[in-house]
Motif scaffolding. Structure first.
Motif, PDB file in Angstrom:
ATOM      1  N   PHE B 188      53.361 -10.347   4.847  1.00 23.54           N
ATOM      2  CA  PHE B 188      53.695 -11.763   4.630  1.00 23.54           C
ATOM      3  C   PHE B 188      55.094 -12.082   5.183  1.00 23.54           C
ATOM      4  O   PHE B 188      55.326 -13.160   5.721  1.00 23.54           O
ATOM      5  N   HIS B 189      56.014 -11.135   5.018  1.00 18.23           N
ATOM      6  CA  HIS B 189      57.369 -11.308   5.556  1.00 18.23           C
ATOM      7  C   HIS B 189      57.314 -11.499   7.072  1.00 18.23           C
ATOM      8  O   HIS B 189      57.957 -12.386   7.638  1.00 18.23           O
ATOM      9  N   ALA B 190      56.511 -10.667   7.728  1.00 18.29           N
ATOM     10  CA  ALA B 190      56.367 -10.779   9.188  1.00 18.29           C
ATOM     11  C   ALA B 190      55.675 -12.087   9.568  1.00 18.29           C
ATOM     12  O   ALA B 190      56.056 -12.743  10.544  1.00 18.29           O
ATOM     13  N   ASP B 191      54.659 -12.480   8.789  1.00 18.38           N
ATOM     14  CA  ASP B 191      53.990 -13.759   9.057  1.00 18.38           C
ATOM     15  C   ASP B 191      54.998 -14.902   9.008  1.00 18.38           C
ATOM     16  O   ASP B 191      54.917 -15.853   9.770  1.00 18.38           O
ATOM     17  N   TYR B 192      55.959 -14.781   8.069  1.00 23.02           N
ATOM     18  CA  TYR B 192      56.926 -15.867   7.909  1.00 23.02           C
ATOM     19  C   TYR B 192      58.015 -15.849   8.990  1.00 23.02           C
ATOM     20  O   TYR B 192      58.302 -16.866   9.614  1.00 23.02           O
ATOM     21  N   TYR B 193      58.607 -14.685   9.196  1.00 20.70           N
ATOM     22  CA  TYR B 193      59.766 -14.625  10.103  1.00 20.70           C
ATOM     23  C   TYR B 193      59.407 -14.316  11.544  1.00 20.70           C
ATOM     24  O   TYR B 193      60.180 -14.592  12.450  1.00 20.70           O
ATOM     25  N   GLN B 194      58.269 -13.698  11.749  1.00 22.48           N
ATOM     26  CA  GLN B 194      57.897 -13.349  13.112  1.00 22.48           C
ATOM     27  C   GLN B 194      56.486 -13.825  13.441  1.00 22.48           C
ATOM     28  O   GLN B 194      55.645 -13.019  13.872  1.00 22.48           O
ATOM     29  N   PRO B 195      56.234 -15.119  13.253  1.00 23.77           N
ATOM     30  CA  PRO B 195      54.914 -15.611  13.651  1.00 23.77           C
ATOM     31  C   PRO B 195      54.713 -15.379  15.154  1.00 23.77           C
ATOM     32  O   PRO B 195      55.702 -15.259  15.895  1.00 23.77           O
ATOM     33  N   LEU B 196      53.477 -15.288  15.572  1.00 16.80           N
ATOM     34  CA  LEU B 196      53.180 -15.009  16.978  1.00 16.80           C
ATOM     35  C   LEU B 196      52.705 -16.270  17.685  1.00 16.80           C
ATOM     36  O   LEU B 196      51.526 -16.609  17.610  1.00 16.80           O
ATOM     37  N   PRO B 197      53.609 -16.986  18.325  1.00 15.71           N
ATOM     38  CA  PRO B 197      53.202 -18.217  19.011  1.00 15.71           C
ATOM     39  C   PRO B 197      52.115 -17.900  20.032  1.00 15.71           C
ATOM     40  O   PRO B 197      52.228 -16.939  20.789  1.00 15.71           O
ATOM     41  N   CYS B 198      51.060 -18.724  20.040  1.00  9.78           N
ATOM     42  CA  CYS B 198      49.856 -18.413  20.824  1.00  9.78           C
ATOM     43  C   CYS B 198      49.949 -18.963  22.241  1.00  9.78           C
ATOM     44  O   CYS B 198      49.078 -19.746  22.670  1.00  9.78           O
ATOM     45  N   ILE B 199      51.004 -18.586  22.955  1.00  9.41           N
ATOM     46  CA  ILE B 199      51.200 -19.105  24.309  1.00  9.41           C
ATOM     47  C   ILE B 199      50.016 -18.762  25.215  1.00  9.41           C
ATOM     48  O   ILE B 199      49.433 -19.647  25.855  1.00  9.41           O
ATOM     49  N   ALA B 200      49.644 -17.484  25.247  1.00  9.04           N
ATOM     50  CA  ALA B 200      48.559 -17.060  26.145  1.00  9.04           C
ATOM     51  C   ALA B 200      47.243 -17.728  25.745  1.00  9.04           C
ATOM     52  O   ALA B 200      46.467 -18.165  26.603  1.00  9.04           O
ATOM     53  N   LEU B 201      47.008 -17.836  24.444  1.00 12.40           N
ATOM     54  CA  LEU B 201      45.783 -18.486  23.972  1.00 12.40           C
ATOM     55  C   LEU B 201      45.746 -19.954  24.388  1.00 12.40           C
ATOM     56  O   LEU B 201      44.723 -20.452  24.876  1.00 12.40           O
ATOM     57  N   GLY B 202      46.859 -20.638  24.205  1.00 12.34           N
ATOM     58  CA  GLY B 202      46.938 -22.045  24.589  1.00 12.34           C
ATOM     59  C   GLY B 202      46.639 -22.242  26.075  1.00 12.34           C
ATOM     60  O   GLY B 202      45.924 -23.178  26.468  1.00 12.34           O
TER      61      GLY B 202
END
Lengths: 330, 330
Positions: B188-202
């Motif tokens: 959960f800590h990683a989900d909060y501070y290090q979300p993975l922006p979906c650049i490649a998916l977009g």
């Protein structure tokens, strides 16, 4: 801060710029330049204004909006760029509708004046803080950087210096805002809250200027940035500094210090090879924009990129004795 | 605030957009789109993060930097844009060198990860506040807006929902930061501070998606933006929401609420015509990016652009009873 803003940026942030082909100019000039296509570059500049640092707590919201916009767009003027659009990140302690209406009215007016629309933003809750980013465009390879000044150039400044700092000084001396407004105070108030970003001038001098900066931190501080970036020395003729008669009348002795170190004027300081100086003077006349030659650029002996200030009698003014009024806190 | 951010922007700022030819999309989407040349548009998005609102007072400076960058760049993902560069306006109470070193290290790492260099900025003194503007580019006319969803589309979401909100909830419940970290909390800590922006998916879904948004305010709030902008209604299958097993184990009853209303996941929610749904599923498999169909778009009867949440038994979940966890204050 113990570190100056300049040192802080150099030490902690200037390296976060991998060498990418499309970044023509990164951290450290008035604006960044991004390569877009074969014809044009994008000029980007971001600026924050906060209560107490950049305006007094009870400043009128229209004034705050106008000033934030004008200061931010001034960086485009210093690059010779054309305004494209701006974004706004607004932090507010509360959603005061009266305040917001007036802020919005001020912003609408100035955005229309410069044909520079708001295209996006973010609002958050916090102490009052206004961050604007200006986007501009400039014909490829023609932006005026800080780094091009050369020995033999003359130094120009536009408009009048010291007016904005005079307003800050009046406030510091405790003259109440509500006091009957005299002519000089009204002028200084306008110099502070409604500086005139020199967009048209920046576009016009682009063909002649070797370097340019907008006077935001104070003439000495900003000219020093040109000297550092260009590796040159500047000789400044202190008696030539353009100031309003009202500044001399109100502040007498202090007027020169205000003109040399007072920030917030948002005039352009720029260098031009001597052979083009008359073209630039003519250009200023045609645009009805006062332009003054205030000195010249020489080689930096032993790499010392310093400024020497000459008084009218030819003696040197010791600038280390000047109180720096270039970064105001209310 | 009495006014929502959305209302505030609509009322006071949305009109400061004269209709200029070069503004393809102004205030009100994930990013603004500026026409640059015949091939490409510039995508611009500005975001502010502040202590207490966006992160706790003693959050690690690396985490603050990483999170601010990742949240800001996520808006480009939602447009299908390619990151170009970013600018930073940093307000600091003091120039703490240890803090700055760690902030700079976190920022350098994430900027390199996304090949997105810092090109300019401004530092001011004030309460801690980080404003970043992301610049991206997107092939002309191909950006995914919020306004294109149509009846018959299916609704996708990427990754897992509710993890970032779970971290906020753990802090709110008073579990000390220093407590021995278990596996779920670490996630959960990683989900909060290090979300993975979906650049490649977009970039990849751009050819199929009719609308997209990144889940920053919470799935319900963000999907509502798509419904409003597109003038459609959404049917959401609550039992289909993708959540980590750890969320179910830790929060049981509350897990669905966290997934529906918890912000800060920075996953992509997007709509795709049904006939392309299998292409998108295949694409997710190829990219090893979990994609889940969570509902469908229908026509808005009587123009009501609402969301209906269906439970597994076909009954309707009354979303007005859900506590909104979408905008966190520490």
């Amino acid at each position: 801060m113990a570190l100056s803003e300049f040192e802080l940026i150099q030490r902690y942030f200037a390296h976060i710029v991998p060498s990418l082909q499309n970044i023509s100019l990164g951290v450290g000039d008035d604006a960044a330049l991004i390569h877009i296509d074969d014809n044009c570059e994008l000029a980007l500049s971001i600026d924050t204004q906060q209560t107490h640092t950049h305006f007094p707590e009870h400043a009128a919201p229209q004034d705050i909006a106008q000033r934030a916009f004008r200061c931010a767009i001034s960086d485009l003027a210093a690059m010779g760029a054309r305004p494209l659009c701006f974004t706004l990140a607004l932090s507010l302690p509360e959603a005061d509708e009266h305040w917001l209406e007036n802020f919005s009215a001020g912003l609408t007016q100035v955005a229309q004046e410069f044909s520079c629309p708001l295209v996006g933003g973010d609002t958050t809750r916090g102490s009052l803080s206004i961050t604007m980013q200006m986007q501009g465009s400039v014909e490829k390879g023609t932006a005026i950087k800080r780094s091009g000044a050369q020995a033999g150039d003359v130094i120009f400044v536009s408009g009048f210096l010291g007016g904005a700092a005079a307003y800050v000084e009046l406030l510091r001396q405790g003259t109440p805002e509500s006091e009957p407004v005299d002519h000089a105070r009204e002028l200084f108030h306008a110099d502070y809250y409604q500086p005139l970003p020199c967009i048209a001038l920046g576009r016009a001098i682009k063909q002649y200027a070797t370097s340019a900066i907008d006077v935001s931190d104070g003439l000495l501080a900003d000219l020093q940035h040109i000297c550092d970036a260009s590796g040159v020395k500047a000789i400044l003729n202190v008696h030539s500094l353009p100031t309003r008669p009202e500044l001399q009348e109100t502040f007498t002795q202090q007027a020169t210090t205000l003109a040399l170190t007072g920030g917030d004027d948002y005039q352009l300081c720029f260098t031009v090879p001597e052979k083009y100086a008359h073209n630039v003077i003519k250009l200023g006349e045609d645009m009805e924009c006062p332009l003054t030659v205030i000195g010249s650029i020489t080689e930096a002996a032993n790499g010392e990129a310093i400024i020497t200030c000459l008084k009218q009698d030819g003696s040197i003014l010791d600038i280390s004795t000047l109180a720096n009024t270039g970064y105001s806190h209310f």
